[in-house]
Design a protein around this motif. Structure first.
Motif, PDB file in Angstrom:
ATOM      1  N   ALA A   1     -38.777  -7.334  -8.863  1.00  0.00           N
ATOM      2  CA  ALA A   1     -39.807  -6.418  -9.364  1.00  0.00           C
ATOM      3  C   ALA A   1     -39.870  -6.377 -10.889  1.00  0.00           C
ATOM      4  O   ALA A   1     -40.964  -6.282 -11.466  1.00  0.00           O
ATOM      5  N   PHE A   2     -38.720  -6.451 -11.547  1.00  0.00           N
ATOM      6  CA  PHE A   2     -38.734  -6.325 -13.017  1.00  0.00           C
ATOM      7  C   PHE A   2     -39.508  -7.455 -13.696  1.00  0.00           C
ATOM      8  O   PHE A   2     -40.441  -7.185 -14.462  1.00  0.00           O
ATOM      9  N   PRO A   3     -39.188  -8.745 -13.469  1.00  0.00           N
ATOM     10  CA  PRO A   3     -39.990  -9.781 -14.131  1.00  0.00           C
ATOM     11  C   PRO A   3     -41.410  -9.868 -13.590  1.00  0.00           C
ATOM     12  O   PRO A   3     -42.340 -10.245 -14.316  1.00  0.00           O
ATOM     13  N   LEU A   4     -41.604  -9.504 -12.316  1.00  0.00           N
ATOM     14  CA  LEU A   4     -42.943  -9.587 -11.744  1.00  0.00           C
ATOM     15  C   LEU A   4     -43.877  -8.544 -12.346  1.00  0.00           C
ATOM     16  O   LEU A   4     -45.098  -8.739 -12.381  1.00  0.00           O
ATOM     17  N   SER A   5     -43.321  -7.445 -12.843  1.00  0.00           N
ATOM     18  CA  SER A   5     -44.152  -6.380 -13.418  1.00  0.00           C
ATOM     19  C   SER A   5     -44.566  -6.664 -14.859  1.00  0.00           C
ATOM     20  O   SER A   5     -45.275  -5.840 -15.462  1.00  0.00           O
ATOM     21  N   TYR A   6     -44.119  -7.775 -15.418  1.00  0.00           N
ATOM     22  CA  TYR A   6     -44.476  -8.104 -16.808  1.00  0.00           C
ATOM     23  C   TYR A   6     -45.993  -8.118 -16.971  1.00  0.00           C
ATOM     24  O   TYR A   6     -46.724  -8.759 -16.188  1.00  0.00           O
ATOM     25  N   THR A   7     -46.471  -7.389 -17.947  1.00  0.00           N
ATOM     26  CA  THR A   7     -47.913  -7.264 -18.173  1.00  0.00           C
ATOM     27  C   THR A   7     -48.209  -7.589 -19.633  1.00  0.00           C
ATOM     28  O   THR A   7     -47.662  -6.955 -20.550  1.00  0.00           O
ATOM     29  N   ALA A   8     -49.096  -8.560 -19.850  1.00  0.00           N
ATOM     30  CA  ALA A   8     -49.506  -8.912 -21.205  1.00  0.00           C
ATOM     31  C   ALA A   8     -50.469  -7.863 -21.748  1.00  0.00           C
ATOM     32  O   ALA A   8     -51.071  -7.103 -20.988  1.00  0.00           O
TER      33      ALA A   8
ATOM     34  N   ILE B   1     -34.622 -18.111   3.159  1.00  0.00           N
ATOM     35  CA  ILE B   1     -35.772 -17.305   2.707  1.00  0.00           C
ATOM     36  C   ILE B   1     -35.334 -16.366   1.583  1.00  0.00           C
ATOM     37  O   ILE B   1     -36.053 -16.186   0.585  1.00  0.00           O
ATOM     38  N   HIS B   2     -34.144 -15.779   1.729  1.00  0.00           N
ATOM     39  CA  HIS B   2     -33.631 -14.920   0.657  1.00  0.00           C
ATOM     40  C   HIS B   2     -33.393 -15.728  -0.621  1.00  0.00           C
ATOM     41  O   HIS B   2     -33.644 -15.234  -1.726  1.00  0.00           O
ATOM     42  N   LEU B   3     -32.923 -16.957  -0.462  1.00  0.00           N
ATOM     43  CA  LEU B   3     -32.696 -17.803  -1.638  1.00  0.00           C
ATOM     44  C   LEU B   3     -34.008 -18.132  -2.341  1.00  0.00           C
ATOM     45  O   LEU B   3     -34.045 -18.243  -3.579  1.00  0.00           O
ATOM     46  N   LEU B   4     -35.089 -18.293  -1.575  1.00  0.00           N
ATOM     47  CA  LEU B   4     -36.399 -18.517  -2.188  1.00  0.00           C
ATOM     48  C   LEU B   4     -36.809 -17.334  -3.060  1.00  0.00           C
ATOM     49  O   LEU B   4     -37.308 -17.507  -4.184  1.00  0.00           O
ATOM     50  N   VAL B   5     -36.623 -16.127  -2.543  1.00  0.00           N
ATOM     51  CA  VAL B   5     -36.982 -14.927  -3.311  1.00  0.00           C
ATOM     52  C   VAL B   5     -36.096 -14.810  -4.545  1.00  0.00           C
ATOM     53  O   VAL B   5     -36.562 -14.472  -5.643  1.00  0.00           O
ATOM     54  N   LEU B   6     -34.803 -15.099  -4.383  1.00  0.00           N
ATOM     55  CA  LEU B   6     -33.886 -15.049  -5.521  1.00  0.00           C
ATOM     56  C   LEU B   6     -34.283 -16.080  -6.582  1.00  0.00           C
ATOM     57  O   LEU B   6     -34.289 -15.780  -7.791  1.00  0.00           O
TER      58      LEU B   6
ATOM     59  N   PHE C   1     -35.474 -15.374 -10.600  1.00  0.00           N
ATOM     60  CA  PHE C   1     -34.874 -15.992 -11.792  1.00  0.00           C
ATOM     61  C   PHE C   1     -35.899 -16.835 -12.549  1.00  0.00           C
ATOM     62  O   PHE C   1     -35.877 -16.899 -13.787  1.00  0.00           O
ATOM     63  N   TRP C   2     -36.806 -17.499 -11.835  1.00  0.00           N
ATOM     64  CA  TRP C   2     -37.833 -18.297 -12.507  1.00  0.00           C
ATOM     65  C   TRP C   2     -38.766 -17.410 -13.327  1.00  0.00           C
ATOM     66  O   TRP C   2     -39.105 -17.718 -14.474  1.00  0.00           O
ATOM     67  N   LEU C   3     -39.192 -16.277 -12.741  1.00  0.00           N
ATOM     68  CA  LEU C   3     -40.059 -15.350 -13.477  1.00  0.00           C
ATOM     69  C   LEU C   3     -39.328 -14.722 -14.648  1.00  0.00           C
ATOM     70  O   LEU C   3     -39.914 -14.516 -15.725  1.00  0.00           O
ATOM     71  N   LEU C   4     -38.047 -14.433 -14.457  1.00  0.00           N
ATOM     72  CA  LEU C   4     -37.258 -13.845 -15.543  1.00  0.00           C
ATOM     73  C   LEU C   4     -37.164 -14.819 -16.720  1.00  0.00           C
ATOM     74  O   LEU C   4     -37.304 -14.422 -17.888  1.00  0.00           O
ATOM     75  N   HIS C   5     -36.955 -16.093 -16.418  1.00  0.00           N
ATOM     76  CA  HIS C   5     -36.873 -17.100 -17.483  1.00  0.00           C
ATOM     77  C   HIS C   5     -38.236 -17.335 -18.126  1.00  0.00           C
ATOM     78  O   HIS C   5     -38.341 -17.539 -19.344  1.00  0.00           O
ATOM     79  N   LYS C   6     -39.294 -17.278 -17.313  1.00  0.00           N
ATOM     80  CA  LYS C   6     -40.634 -17.518 -17.828  1.00  0.00           C
ATOM     81  C   LYS C   6     -41.069 -16.453 -18.821  1.00  0.00           C
ATOM     82  O   LYS C   6     -41.649 -16.770 -19.885  1.00  0.00           O
ATOM     83  N   TYR C   7     -40.819 -15.180 -18.490  1.00  0.00           N
ATOM     84  CA  TYR C   7     -41.324 -14.097 -19.306  1.00  0.00           C
ATOM     85  C   TYR C   7     -40.335 -13.617 -20.361  1.00  0.00           C
ATOM     86  O   TYR C   7     -40.738 -13.041 -21.388  1.00  0.00           O
ATOM     87  N   TYR C   8     -39.046 -13.822 -20.138  1.00  0.00           N
ATOM     88  CA  TYR C   8     -38.059 -13.260 -21.058  1.00  0.00           C
ATOM     89  C   TYR C   8     -37.130 -14.315 -21.631  1.00  0.00           C
ATOM     90  O   TYR C   8     -36.193 -13.981 -22.382  1.00  0.00           O
ATOM     91  N   GLY C   9     -37.342 -15.590 -21.298  1.00  0.00           N
ATOM     92  CA  GLY C   9     -36.471 -16.644 -21.802  1.00  0.00           C
ATOM     93  C   GLY C   9     -35.128 -16.586 -21.125  1.00  0.00           C
ATOM     94  O   GLY C   9     -34.965 -16.052 -20.030  1.00  0.00           O
TER      95      GLY C   9
END
Length: 355
Positions: free
Chosen positions: A284-291, A335-340, A344-352
């Motif tokens: 939820a945290f990286p997914l909520s990133y809003t420009a 399936i859980h590993l996909l979500v995990l 991490f991909w979104l976290l790296h994308k938005y926050y490095g």
């Protein structure tokens, strides 16, 4: 510590509000459905409250992970909208600081969810099964309301039944009459009382009729046999009924000791419900990133779509595992590993790189 308490409060309030709204929707839909069944005579009206209670609690447990995801998305979206997130980032807050506040709320919630799934949920399923069994043993559920003739079947095989009254316990039919026809054979039964119950071996409904007479025609010889009895049982398909041995009511330790596909699939499903809460919180945290100037609720729709795909995959693979069409390993774990991985991909994308 002040910022942690502030974030904790925002997440908790959004989660509580979301869970309340979702619960009201589920309870409302369940109540309307039960009320429709009661009004049509398929459900005893005095048991609607118990069914609503058990059904609502069961749905509440399943709603906790999605309510957590939506609640966190709402909380962080507001922080982005009011530029509080930008101020926190400028003050040196890294993702690990946000996750410290997030999991100070999520970890106790996950422990509570584990207790609900492991202890409370099987208890609810067991009580719900007992209640359903009681309902199916009620004359009303079999389609025999007091004081009314009821008929069912085809031209060759049919029955007509009448119970003049039903006792206050809603289980004993008084002054009971039934006429059953099987081809040319016809049987008439009148008795002072009758009780409907479910045969634990076959799962069929059985009428136990007491103190009455049985009149059976003999089409070959043209006569009739009259039998007076003290107790007589007759199997008759008053309505379709299938006894279900739900694995959802089996304690988790018993599931652990079983090796069949259905038990292992149920075990993995319960674990999936528990670990879905921290997984969705992590996402939820990286997914909520809003420009800047981006819509506030756009990401919430994306989050709901991701959760729908996640839940659908879990349910589909679970069914395949029960049928033996999918191996128990990797089972539901991939399936859980996909979500995990997505988190991490979104976290790296938005926050490095996490700092």
């Amino acid at each position: 510590m002040i910022i942690n308490r502030y974030l904790f409060k925002e997440i908790a309030l959004s989660f509580a509000a979301t869970l309340l709204v979702l619960t009201l929707i589920i309870v409302g839909n369940t109540f309307v459905r039960l009320l429709a069944d009661a009004s049509s005579g398929n459900l005893p009206a005095d048991l609607v409250g118990n069914l609503l209670w058990f059904g609502s609690l069961k749905q509440l447990i399943r709603l906790i992970p999605v309510a957590l995801l939506i609640g966190m998305m709402l909380a962080f979206s507001r922080l982005y909208r009011d530029s509080e997130m930008a101020a926190l980032r400028a003050a040196g807050f890294a993702p690990r600081h946000f996750y410290r506040a997030i999991f100070s709320f999520v970890l106790p919630l996950t422990l509570l969810l584990a207790v609900l799934v492991i202890v409370v949920s099987p208890w609810l399923e067991s009580n719900n099964a007992d209640l359903r069994r009681e309902i199916n043993e009620r004359p009303e559920a079999a389609g025999i309301p007091p004081g009314e003739f009821v008929s069912s079947g085809t031209a060759e095989r049919n029955y007509t039944a009448l119970a003049e009254s039903i006792d206050p316990s809603r289980t004993v039919m008084e002054r009971f009459f039934i006429r059953a026809q099987d081809g040319a054979k016809e049987v008439l039964i009148w008795a002072k009382s009758a009780v409907l119950f479910i045969d634990s071996g076959s799962g069929e409904r059985v009428l136990q009729i007491s103190d009455g007479y049985r009149y059976e025609s003999d089409p070959e010889q043209g006569g009739m046999t009259i039998i007076r009895f003290g107790e007589h049982s007759i199997r008759i398909p008053l309505r379709n009924y299938s006894a279900s041995n739900s694995l959802a009511a089996v304690p988790i330790l018993e599931l652990w000791s079983q090796t069949d596909n259905a038990s292992q699939a149920e075990l993995q499903w319960r674990v999936a419900v528990i670990i879905s809460a921290p997984l969705l919180a992590l996402l939820a945290f990286p997914l909520s990133y809003t420009a800047p100037r981006q819509g506030r609720y756009g990401k919430i729709a994306v989050a709901i779509l991701i959760y729908a795909l996640y839940a659908s995959l879990l349910a589909t693979v679970r069914g395949m595992m029960e049928r033996g069409d999918f191996p128990l390993l990797p089972g539901l774990w991939w399936i859980h590993l996909l979500v995990l991985g997505l988190a991490f991909w979104l976290l790296h994308k938005y926050y490095g790189k996490p700092a």
